[in-house]
Every structure is written in C-alpha cells, then in structure tokens.
Design a protein around this motif. Structure first.
Motif, PDB file in Angstrom:
ATOM      1  N   MET A   1      14.689  22.027  -4.323  1.00 13.66           N
ATOM      2  CA  MET A   1      15.141  21.196  -3.226  1.00 13.66           C
ATOM      3  C   MET A   1      15.695  22.089  -2.115  1.00 13.66           C
ATOM      4  SD  MET A   1      18.060  18.283  -3.196  1.00 13.66           S
ATOM      5  CE  MET A   1      19.376  18.856  -2.152  1.00 13.66           C
ATOM      6  N   ASN A   2      15.405  21.743  -0.897  1.00  8.37           N
ATOM      7  CA  ASN A   2      15.928  22.472   0.260  1.00  8.37           C
ATOM      8  C   ASN A   2      17.282  21.868   0.624  1.00  8.37           C
ATOM      9  OD1 ASN A   2      16.566  23.483   2.750  1.00  8.37           O
ATOM     10  ND2 ASN A   2      14.540  23.139   3.631  1.00  8.37           N
ATOM     11  N   PRO A   3      18.384  22.626   0.477  1.00  4.70           N
ATOM     12  CA  PRO A   3      19.706  22.060   0.768  1.00  4.70           C
ATOM     13  C   PRO A   3      19.859  21.637   2.231  1.00  4.70           C
ATOM     14  CG  PRO A   3      19.865  24.415   0.389  1.00  4.70           C
ATOM     15  CD  PRO A   3      18.456  24.014   0.061  1.00  4.70           C
ATOM     16  N   ARG A   4      19.146  22.300   3.137  1.00  5.55           N
ATOM     17  CA  ARG A   4      19.227  21.914   4.542  1.00  5.55           C
ATOM     18  C   ARG A   4      18.548  20.563   4.773  1.00  5.55           C
ATOM     19  NH1 ARG A   4      21.324  26.380   6.772  1.00  5.55           N
ATOM     20  NH2 ARG A   4      20.635  28.397   6.049  1.00  5.55           N
ATOM     21  N   ALA A   5      17.506  20.279   4.008  1.00  2.92           N
ATOM     22  CA  ALA A   5      16.785  19.014   4.167  1.00  2.92           C
ATOM     23  C   ALA A   5      17.673  17.834   3.819  1.00  2.92           C
ATOM     24  CB  ALA A   5      15.528  19.002   3.301  1.00  2.92           C
ATOM     25  N   SER A   6      18.610  18.032   2.909  1.00  5.43           N
ATOM     26  CA  SER A   6      19.464  16.912   2.515  1.00  5.43           C
ATOM     27  C   SER A   6      20.331  16.438   3.666  1.00  5.43           C
ATOM     28  CB  SER A   6      20.338  17.309   1.318  1.00  5.43           C
ATOM     29  OG  SER A   6      21.255  18.318   1.698  1.00  5.43           O
ATOM     30  N   ARG A   7      20.562  17.314   4.655  1.00  3.97           N
ATOM     31  CA  ARG A   7      21.325  16.892   5.827  1.00  3.97           C
ATOM     32  C   ARG A   7      20.410  16.542   6.994  1.00  3.97           C
ATOM     33  NH1 ARG A   7      25.710  21.599   5.630  1.00  3.97           N
ATOM     34  NH2 ARG A   7      24.228  22.465   7.078  1.00  3.97           N
ATOM     35  N   THR A   8      19.235  17.135   7.037  1.00  2.00           N
ATOM     36  CA  THR A   8      18.321  16.919   8.151  1.00  2.00           C
ATOM     37  C   THR A   8      17.584  15.598   8.038  1.00  2.00           C
ATOM     38  OG1 THR A   8      18.065  19.293   8.418  1.00  2.00           O
ATOM     39  CG2 THR A   8      16.374  17.919   9.415  1.00  2.00           C
ATOM     40  N   VAL A   9      17.228  15.200   6.844  1.00  7.40           N
ATOM     41  CA  VAL A   9      16.471  13.958   6.664  1.00  7.40           C
ATOM     42  C   VAL A   9      17.221  12.745   7.211  1.00  7.40           C
ATOM     43  CG1 VAL A   9      15.532  12.368   4.933  1.00  7.40           C
ATOM     44  CG2 VAL A   9      15.005  14.794   4.811  1.00  7.40           C
ATOM     45  N   PRO A  10      18.512  12.562   6.907  1.00  6.33           N
ATOM     46  CA  PRO A  10      19.215  11.416   7.503  1.00  6.33           C
ATOM     47  C   PRO A  10      19.273  11.487   9.031  1.00  6.33           C
ATOM     48  CG  PRO A  10      20.487  12.310   5.689  1.00  6.33           C
ATOM     49  CD  PRO A  10      19.351  13.258   5.940  1.00  6.33           C
ATOM     50  N   THR A  16      14.534   8.754  14.585  1.00  7.14           N
ATOM     51  CA  THR A  16      13.207   8.139  14.701  1.00  7.14           C
ATOM     52  C   THR A  16      13.187   6.669  14.305  1.00  7.14           C
ATOM     53  OG1 THR A  16      12.604   8.760  12.440  1.00  7.14           O
ATOM     54  CG2 THR A  16      12.030  10.322  14.207  1.00  7.14           C
ATOM     55  N   GLY A  17      14.196   6.236  13.561  1.00  6.31           N
ATOM     56  CA  GLY A  17      14.196   4.859  13.080  1.00  6.31           C
ATOM     57  C   GLY A  17      13.340   4.673  11.832  1.00  6.31           C
ATOM     58  N   VAL A  18      12.908   5.777  11.236  1.00  7.03           N
ATOM     59  CA  VAL A  18      12.072   5.719  10.033  1.00  7.03           C
ATOM     60  C   VAL A  18      12.908   6.184   8.840  1.00  7.03           C
ATOM     61  CG1 VAL A  18      10.010   6.639   8.892  1.00  7.03           C
ATOM     62  CG2 VAL A  18       9.972   6.169  11.340  1.00  7.03           C
ATOM     63  N   PRO A  19      13.066   5.347   7.809  1.00 10.10           N
ATOM     64  CA  PRO A  19      13.855   5.739   6.631  1.00 10.10           C
ATOM     65  C   PRO A  19      13.077   6.737   5.767  1.00 10.10           C
ATOM     66  CG  PRO A  19      12.901   3.570   6.295  1.00 10.10           C
ATOM     67  CD  PRO A  19      12.535   3.996   7.699  1.00 10.10           C
ATOM     68  N   LEU A  20      13.143   8.009   6.115  1.00  4.92           N
ATOM     69  CA  LEU A  20      12.299   9.026   5.487  1.00  4.92           C
ATOM     70  C   LEU A  20      12.526   9.172   3.989  1.00  4.92           C
ATOM     71  CD1 LEU A  20      12.399  11.719   8.291  1.00  4.92           C
ATOM     72  CD2 LEU A  20      10.537  10.168   7.729  1.00  4.92           C
ATOM     73  N   VAL A  57      20.597  14.825  19.768  1.00  2.57           N
ATOM     74  CA  VAL A  57      20.988  16.227  19.617  1.00  2.57           C
ATOM     75  C   VAL A  57      21.886  16.356  18.402  1.00  2.57           C
ATOM     76  CG1 VAL A  57      22.244  18.157  20.662  1.00  2.57           C
ATOM     77  CG2 VAL A  57      20.812  16.672  22.090  1.00  2.57           C
ATOM     78  N   LYS A  58      21.493  17.231  17.488  1.00  6.26           N
ATOM     79  CA  LYS A  58      22.274  17.497  16.278  1.00  6.26           C
ATOM     80  C   LYS A  58      23.108  18.750  16.537  1.00  6.26           C
ATOM     81  CE  LYS A  58      21.240  19.099  11.630  1.00  6.26           C
ATOM     82  NZ  LYS A  58      20.170  19.264  10.659  1.00  6.26           N
ATOM     83  N   SER A  59      24.379  18.694  16.203  1.00  9.27           N
ATOM     84  CA  SER A  59      25.266  19.832  16.439  1.00  9.27           C
ATOM     85  C   SER A  59      26.119  20.087  15.205  1.00  9.27           C
ATOM     86  CB  SER A  59      26.160  19.545  17.649  1.00  9.27           C
ATOM     87  OG  SER A  59      26.940  20.658  17.949  1.00  9.27           O
ATOM     88  N   PRO A  60      26.262  21.364  14.821  1.00 16.21           N
ATOM     89  CA  PRO A  60      27.092  21.672  13.651  1.00 16.21           C
ATOM     90  C   PRO A  60      28.574  21.546  13.973  1.00 16.21           C
ATOM     91  CG  PRO A  60      26.336  23.687  14.660  1.00 16.21           C
ATOM     92  CD  PRO A  60      25.675  22.556  15.410  1.00 16.21           C
ATOM     93  N   VAL A  61      29.349  21.275  12.952  1.00 13.77           N
ATOM     94  CA  VAL A  61      30.809  21.291  13.066  1.00 13.77           C
ATOM     95  C   VAL A  61      31.261  22.479  12.233  1.00 13.77           C
ATOM     96  CG1 VAL A  61      32.951  20.051  12.585  1.00 13.77           C
ATOM     97  CG2 VAL A  61      30.915  18.783  13.304  1.00 13.77           C
ATOM     98  N   PHE A  62      31.901  23.444  12.872  1.00 14.62           N
ATOM     99  CA  PHE A  62      32.327  24.652  12.171  1.00 14.62           C
ATOM    100  C   PHE A  62      33.772  24.529  11.719  1.00 14.62           C
ATOM    101  CE2 PHE A  62      28.836  26.230  14.855  1.00 14.62           C
ATOM    102  CZ  PHE A  62      28.014  26.713  13.845  1.00 14.62           C
ATOM    103  N   PRO A  63      34.106  25.166  10.604  1.00 17.21           N
ATOM    104  CA  PRO A  63      35.451  25.012  10.039  1.00 17.21           C
ATOM    105  C   PRO A  63      36.564  25.511  10.949  1.00 17.21           C
ATOM    106  CG  PRO A  63      34.223  26.709   8.863  1.00 17.21           C
ATOM    107  CD  PRO A  63      33.264  26.026   9.796  1.00 17.21           C
ATOM    108  N   PHE A  64      36.317  26.535  11.766  1.00 21.62           N
ATOM    109  CA  PHE A  64      37.400  27.025  12.607  1.00 21.62           C
ATOM    110  C   PHE A  64      37.753  26.032  13.697  1.00 21.62           C
ATOM    111  CE2 PHE A  64      34.220  28.405  15.606  1.00 21.62           C
ATOM    112  CZ  PHE A  64      33.222  28.994  14.848  1.00 21.62           C
ATOM    113  N   THR A  81      30.571  22.780   8.286  1.00 19.82           N
ATOM    114  CA  THR A  81      31.176  21.784   7.395  1.00 19.82           C
ATOM    115  C   THR A  81      30.576  20.406   7.617  1.00 19.82           C
ATOM    116  OG1 THR A  81      32.939  21.373   8.987  1.00 19.82           O
ATOM    117  CG2 THR A  81      33.365  23.001   7.262  1.00 19.82           C
ATOM    118  N   GLY A  82      29.564  20.327   8.435  1.00 18.51           N
ATOM    119  CA  GLY A  82      28.927  19.050   8.692  1.00 18.51           C
ATOM    120  C   GLY A  82      28.219  19.076  10.023  1.00 18.51           C
ATOM    121  N   GLU A  83      27.629  17.957  10.379  1.00 21.27           N
ATOM    122  CA  GLU A  83      26.926  17.846  11.636  1.00 21.27           C
ATOM    123  C   GLU A  83      27.217  16.508  12.272  1.00 21.27           C
ATOM    124  OE1 GLU A  83      23.567  20.629   9.769  1.00 21.27           O
ATOM    125  OE2 GLU A  83      23.899  18.574   9.189  1.00 21.27           O
TER     126      GLU A  83
END
Length: 160
Positions: A1-10, A16-20, A57-64, A81-83
C-alpha cells in the motif's frame, strides 16, 4: 500500500466528486467501470471524469506551525501532520484558502525573490508588475533573470 495514497485519494475524491475508494472496492469484487454511473465526459472516444469548474489546492500542515520547539529541518517524508484543501473559482483564491487553513499567513508586503527557468521568463514581466503594484520589492539573480527585463517594461519616471 502507498501511504501517500491513503491521504491523496480522499482529496482527489472531494476535488472530483468521485468516491474513488468506493470505486476501487467495487472493481476489486468484479464490478465494471461502465456500470458505475460515474460523471464522465467523452473526448475523441476517450472517457474522462468530468471536472468541476473550480480549483482545488492541497497544502501540507507542518508541525512547526502547530507545535513550538519541533525541529524545522524537513526530511524526505517532509514530516507533514496533515493536509488541508482550498477550493475556489480562481487558482489564487484556492491557494490562499489552503495556506490560511494550514496556518500560513500570506504576506502583504516585503521582498519577493524571482527565479524561473528560461522558457518561463516571458511570463515573469506580468507577474513582476503585479507584485510590484501590490507594494512588493522584487529581487532576482542577474544570471538567472535579467532585471532589465522587468525595468524595460516599467514606465520611465518623469523629470519635473
């Protein structure tokens, strides 16, 4: 499993409005894409997911940004720590919303360092003019971006 995909898919699902994840689960149990009633458009015999008339636009949230004293040196995994997501009918507004949601304050004044590859330099004059009209000071390396490019497009000061 790609750990990045678990956050990118939602994220992509919302954009897109498509429940991938649901589509993938149905494909895994033998369902066919053509039977899923997805919002598709057809171009030259190729079906694509219909795109909404807005920017996401997806943007990361950094811990600092959230925790004082956290190491600000980023590793290969960037230690996000999230997006968050910004959505709007213009890219600029979507970007601003994403940055604000991530806890980033967008500057209203200061200095902007301009650096682009050669093929994009022709677009830089209009960007530089807009930033300058907003009150930003422009800085660039002469080797990478001749400042004359920006100066040539400025109106000459009147000598009264």
């Amino acid at each position: 499993m790609n750990p990045r995909a678990s956050r990118t898919v939602p994220y992509v699902s919302k954009a897109t409005g498509v429940p991938l994840a649901k589509v993938a689960a149905r494909l895994m149990v033998g369902k066919k894409l053509k039977d899923m009633k997805l919002p598709l458009v057809h171009h030259n015999g190729v079906a694509e997911v219909a795109v909404h008339d807005f920017y996401s636009v997806k943007s990361p949230v950094f811990p600092f940004n959230k925790f004082r004293g956290v190491d600000t040196i980023l590793g290969p995994e960037m230690r996000s720590t999230g997006e968050v997501m910004g959505i709007s009918t213009s890219y600029g507004q979507a970007f601003a919303k994403a940055q604000l949601a991530a806890g980033q304050r967008l500057p209203r004044k200061g200095t902007v360092f301009l650096s682009v590859n050669d093929r994009d330099k022709r677009h830089l004059v209009s960007v530089g003019k807009e930033l300058e009209s907003l009150g930003f000071k422009l800085v660039a390396r002469a080797v990478r971006l001749p400042l004359s490019l920006l100066r040539a497009s400025r109106p000459k000061p009147s000598s009264k």
